[in-house]
Design a protein around this motif. Structure first.
Motif, PDB file in Angstrom:
ATOM      1  N   PRO A  93      29.618   1.274  49.159  1.00 32.22           N
ATOM      2  CA  PRO A  93      30.048   0.642  50.407  1.00 32.22           C
ATOM      3  C   PRO A  93      29.119  -0.510  50.794  1.00 32.22           C
ATOM      4  CG  PRO A  93      30.199   3.033  50.605  1.00 32.22           C
ATOM      5  CD  PRO A  93      29.527   2.751  49.293  1.00 32.22           C
ATOM      6  N   GLY A  94      29.708  -1.693  51.013  1.00 30.78           N
ATOM      7  CA  GLY A  94      28.929  -2.857  51.416  1.00 30.78           C
ATOM      8  C   GLY A  94      28.372  -3.679  50.283  1.00 30.78           C
ATOM      9  N   ASP A  95      28.577  -3.263  49.018  1.00 33.83           N
ATOM     10  CA  ASP A  95      28.037  -3.993  47.877  1.00 33.83           C
ATOM     11  C   ASP A  95      28.695  -5.358  47.681  1.00 33.83           C
ATOM     12  OD1 ASP A  95      26.117  -2.252  47.030  1.00 33.83           O
ATOM     13  OD2 ASP A  95      27.137  -1.648  45.188  1.00 33.83           O
ATOM     14  N   VAL A  96      27.939  -6.268  47.058  1.00 29.68           N
ATOM     15  CA  VAL A  96      28.518  -7.485  46.500  1.00 29.68           C
ATOM     16  C   VAL A  96      29.183  -7.096  45.187  1.00 29.68           C
ATOM     17  CG1 VAL A  96      27.999  -9.724  45.465  1.00 29.68           C
ATOM     18  CG2 VAL A  96      26.816  -9.013  47.539  1.00 29.68           C
ATOM     19  N   SER A  97      30.385  -7.590  44.959  1.00 32.81           N
ATOM     20  CA  SER A  97      31.096  -7.242  43.734  1.00 32.81           C
ATOM     21  C   SER A  97      31.781  -8.479  43.163  1.00 32.81           C
ATOM     22  CB  SER A  97      32.130  -6.143  44.010  1.00 32.81           C
ATOM     23  OG  SER A  97      32.726  -5.690  42.815  1.00 32.81           O
ATOM     24  N   LEU A  98      31.532  -8.732  41.885  1.00 32.74           N
ATOM     25  CA  LEU A  98      32.125  -9.868  41.182  1.00 32.74           C
ATOM     26  C   LEU A  98      32.767  -9.336  39.906  1.00 32.74           C
ATOM     27  CD1 LEU A  98      32.358 -13.034  41.091  1.00 32.74           C
ATOM     28  CD2 LEU A  98      30.282 -12.976  39.662  1.00 32.74           C
ATOM     29  N   TYR A  99      34.034  -9.672  39.679  1.00 32.20           N
ATOM     30  CA  TYR A  99      34.710  -9.120  38.504  1.00 32.20           C
ATOM     31  C   TYR A  99      35.899  -9.987  38.110  1.00 32.20           C
ATOM     32  CZ  TYR A  99      37.632  -7.171  42.251  1.00 32.20           C
ATOM     33  OH  TYR A  99      38.428  -7.013  43.366  1.00 32.20           O
ATOM     34  N   PHE A 100      36.381  -9.752  36.890  1.00 31.55           N
ATOM     35  CA  PHE A 100      37.589 -10.409  36.394  1.00 31.55           C
ATOM     36  C   PHE A 100      38.775  -9.482  36.649  1.00 31.55           C
ATOM     37  CE2 PHE A 100      34.024 -11.477  33.577  1.00 31.55           C
ATOM     38  CZ  PHE A 100      33.944 -12.841  33.805  1.00 31.55           C
ATOM     39  N   GLU A 101      39.881 -10.055  37.040  1.00 25.69           N
ATOM     40  CA  GLU A 101      41.077  -9.263  37.301  1.00 25.69           C
ATOM     41  C   GLU A 101      42.113  -9.584  36.226  1.00 25.69           C
ATOM     42  OE1 GLU A 101      42.333  -7.878  41.530  1.00 25.69           O
ATOM     43  OE2 GLU A 101      43.447  -9.708  41.065  1.00 25.69           O
ATOM     44  N   ILE A 102      42.659  -8.546  35.602  1.00 23.15           N
ATOM     45  CA  ILE A 102      43.608  -8.741  34.516  1.00 23.15           C
ATOM     46  C   ILE A 102      44.726  -7.719  34.633  1.00 23.15           C
ATOM     47  CG2 ILE A 102      42.173  -7.297  33.010  1.00 23.15           C
ATOM     48  CD1 ILE A 102      43.252  -8.880  30.620  1.00 23.15           C
ATOM     49  N   SER A 103      45.948  -8.150  34.374  1.00 23.97           N
ATOM     50  CA  SER A 103      47.098  -7.246  34.344  1.00 23.97           C
ATOM     51  C   SER A 103      47.308  -6.793  32.911  1.00 23.97           C
ATOM     52  CB  SER A 103      48.359  -7.953  34.862  1.00 23.97           C
ATOM     53  OG  SER A 103      48.211  -8.295  36.222  1.00 23.97           O
ATOM     54  N   ASP A 104      47.294  -5.472  32.702  1.00 24.73           N
ATOM     55  CA  ASP A 104      47.443  -4.919  31.362  1.00 24.73           C
ATOM     56  C   ASP A 104      48.107  -3.555  31.456  1.00 24.73           C
ATOM     57  OD1 ASP A 104      46.834  -4.971  28.444  1.00 24.73           O
ATOM     58  OD2 ASP A 104      45.578  -3.254  28.960  1.00 24.73           O
ATOM     59  N   GLU A 105      49.155  -3.342  30.675  1.00 29.16           N
ATOM     60  CA  GLU A 105      49.878  -2.071  30.658  1.00 29.16           C
ATOM     61  C   GLU A 105      50.337  -1.688  32.070  1.00 29.16           C
ATOM     62  OE1 GLU A 105      47.430   0.854  28.771  1.00 29.16           O
ATOM     63  OE2 GLU A 105      47.560  -0.088  26.805  1.00 29.16           O
ATOM     64  N   ASP A 106      50.904  -2.663  32.759  1.00 27.35           N
ATOM     65  CA  ASP A 106      51.451  -2.448  34.099  1.00 27.35           C
ATOM     66  C   ASP A 106      50.392  -2.032  35.110  1.00 27.35           C
ATOM     67  OD1 ASP A 106      54.043  -3.014  33.164  1.00 27.35           O
ATOM     68  OD2 ASP A 106      54.300  -0.944  32.495  1.00 27.35           O
ATOM     69  N   ARG A 107      49.136  -2.294  34.797  1.00 32.66           N
ATOM     70  CA  ARG A 107      48.061  -1.981  35.744  1.00 32.66           C
ATOM     71  C   ARG A 107      47.205  -3.222  35.945  1.00 32.66           C
ATOM     72  NH1 ARG A 107      44.553   2.833  33.628  1.00 32.66           N
ATOM     73  NH2 ARG A 107      44.883   1.757  31.631  1.00 32.66           N
ATOM     74  N   VAL A 108      46.736  -3.416  37.174  1.00 31.61           N
ATOM     75  CA  VAL A 108      45.758  -4.460  37.443  1.00 31.61           C
ATOM     76  C   VAL A 108      44.383  -3.834  37.274  1.00 31.61           C
ATOM     77  CG1 VAL A 108      44.815  -6.048  39.138  1.00 31.61           C
ATOM     78  CG2 VAL A 108      47.293  -5.699  39.006  1.00 31.61           C
ATOM     79  N   GLN A 109      43.604  -4.361  36.332  1.00 35.24           N
ATOM     80  CA  GLN A 109      42.319  -3.765  36.020  1.00 35.24           C
ATOM     81  C   GLN A 109      41.184  -4.725  36.357  1.00 35.24           C
ATOM     82  OE1 GLN A 109      42.067  -1.191  32.599  1.00 35.24           O
ATOM     83  NE2 GLN A 109      44.113  -1.794  31.932  1.00 35.24           N
ATOM     84  N   LYS A 110      40.059  -4.133  36.774  1.00 33.49           N
ATOM     85  CA  LYS A 110      38.863  -4.895  37.106  1.00 33.49           C
ATOM     86  C   LYS A 110      37.886  -4.791  35.947  1.00 33.49           C
ATOM     87  CE  LYS A 110      39.275  -3.806  42.059  1.00 33.49           C
ATOM     88  NZ  LYS A 110      38.604  -3.171  43.227  1.00 33.49           N
ATOM     89  N   LEU A 111      37.467  -5.932  35.440  1.00 28.40           N
ATOM     90  CA  LEU A 111      36.571  -5.956  34.292  1.00 28.40           C
ATOM     91  C   LEU A 111      35.270  -6.679  34.615  1.00 28.40           C
ATOM     92  CD1 LEU A 111      39.065  -6.909  31.405  1.00 28.40           C
ATOM     93  CD2 LEU A 111      38.407  -4.620  32.185  1.00 28.40           C
TER      94      LEU A 111
END
Length: 401
Positions: A340-358
């Protein structure tokens, strides 16, 4: 007559003789010789009685001839050296009878031995930094429930003073005390304190008979070593779809490590759609957890980071590889859940009908170039510093825009 006497000896009747009796013998005291005793019903026959002991499954047993205790009818004793079992404990079985007709206690003998643990009376988490999330676990069998351990040290639950929680993969969110799983070896949790104090706990070392198996739900899971000694991640047996990556909390962000240390918690990713397991053997590691950068199999890659004060999210990699795939593959890493409250940086990709955070997204080479969608999550807003490293590795005939 000999066989009859042996079968009389085989009728084991454990009793209290100043120490707990098998099969729940113990606890021992770390480093002190342990007097192991057992009551044998019937007259001693032609067969000696042996105590067989070892520390863990992959070791041979050592044998000690048990002798009749003076002035204790039917009681046989043997000593296990304290410098042998140290702060871990030992497996055991008692044997008698002939080589062709042996009799054991416990009944399955060497295949399912008993375990004598070591009493831990002054263990503690240590004092963390104020207002900083830590990941933790309890590396032994505690003799108190979770509520007692926490509230004895921290007082009644008050989110303005301390918070305690655990990730629930089934709903993709954190559960907070008191709605969290009971403390058990192998489970990971998080904790934050406004005015930090130490958290003492006591209990008995985790049995080394067999291995500790931890069930992982799909997605991220919080785990910990169940033992009071470090474990190499490379010794952990990973089930299907368990990513070969161990993520630890370090200050205000995450880092990859190679060793599971006592009292620390970790993230482990099950990338499948069904449950799986990790199996943790009681094999001590040498050294402590060290950063383990991802092995690069890329033609080129750029690493991105974000920082705000003491909080950070570093090492987010966009790369190109001849073996890369457009979807999620073994070269890609998922983004661990933010505190909670963290800085978060990630890539977002749609794969196998799911949005995944990488946190690592490696793509195939493409003459028309590749594009990565990056997301910066900044709860509460504020100023953030973005970093980029590795741009010099991009081929000269390609541009970064």
């Amino acid at each position: 007559a000999g066989n009859h006497q042996a079968r009389q000896i085989a009728r084991w009747q454990p009793q209290q003789l100043g120490i707990p009796s098998p099969p729940t013998a113990g606890p021992a005291t770390a480093g002190e010789d342990y007097l192991f005793s057992i009551n044998v019903e019937g007259e001693p026959g032609a067969y000696p009685v042996y105590l067989n002991y070892r520390i863990r499954d992959d070791e041979p047993y050592r044998g000690a001839l048990m002798t009749q205790a003076p002035a204790k009818d039917g009681v046989f004793e043997a000593t296990v050296p304290g410098d042998f079992f140290g702060e871990i404990g030992f497996q055991y079985f008692v044997s008698t009878g002939s080589g062709t007709d042996p009799v054991y206690f416990p009944a399955s003998g060497p295949d399912a031995p008993g375990f004598t643990g070591v009493s831990l009376t002054s263990e503690s988490l240590g004092v963390p930094l104020a207002n900083q999330y830590i990941m933790m676990g309890v590396p032994f069998m505690p003799d108190q429930d979770l509520g007692t351990i926490l509230t004895d040290a921290l007082g009644s639950y008050n989110k303005s003073k301390w918070r305690f929680g655990r990730w629930d993969p089934s709903n993709g969110d954190y559960d907070e005390y008191p709605n969290v799983d009971a403390v058990a070896p192998g489970r990971g949790y998080w904790l934050i304190q406004k005015n930090p104090v130490d958290i003492p706990a006591s209990g008995v070392t985790t049995s080394t008979v067999g291995n500790v198996v931890i069930t992982l739900e799909p997605g991220w899971n919080m785990v910990a070593t169940p033992y009071n000694f470090p474990i190499n991640w490379s010794d952990v047996i990973r089930g299907a779809n368990v990513q070969n990556r161990l993520v630890a909390r370090s200050g205000g962000g995450y880092t990859d490590v190679t060793v599971m240390n006592p009292w620390q918690g970790y993230w482990v990713q099950n990338s499948g759609l069904t449950g799986t397991t990790v199996t943790i053997p009681p094999i001590p590691a040498n050294g402590t957890a060290k950063a383990s950068p991802a092995k690069s199999e890329t033609a080129w890659e750029i690493s991105f980071g974000a920082e705000r004060g003491d909080l950070y999210d570093r090492g987010n990699v966009a790369g190109v590889s001849v073996s890369g795939e457009s979807g999620v593959d073994v070269q890609d890493f998922h983004e661990a859940p933010a505190m909670p409250g963290d800085v978060s940086l990630y890539f977002e990709i749609s794969d196998e009908d799911r949005v995944q955070k990488l946190s690592r997204d490696v793509r195939p080479a493409d003459t028309e170039g590749q594009g990565w969608d990056m997301v910066l999550a900044l709860p509460g807003g504020g100023t953030v510093q973005l970093t980029m490293d590795g741009i010099q590795g991009v081929p000269l005939d390609q541009d970064v825009v």
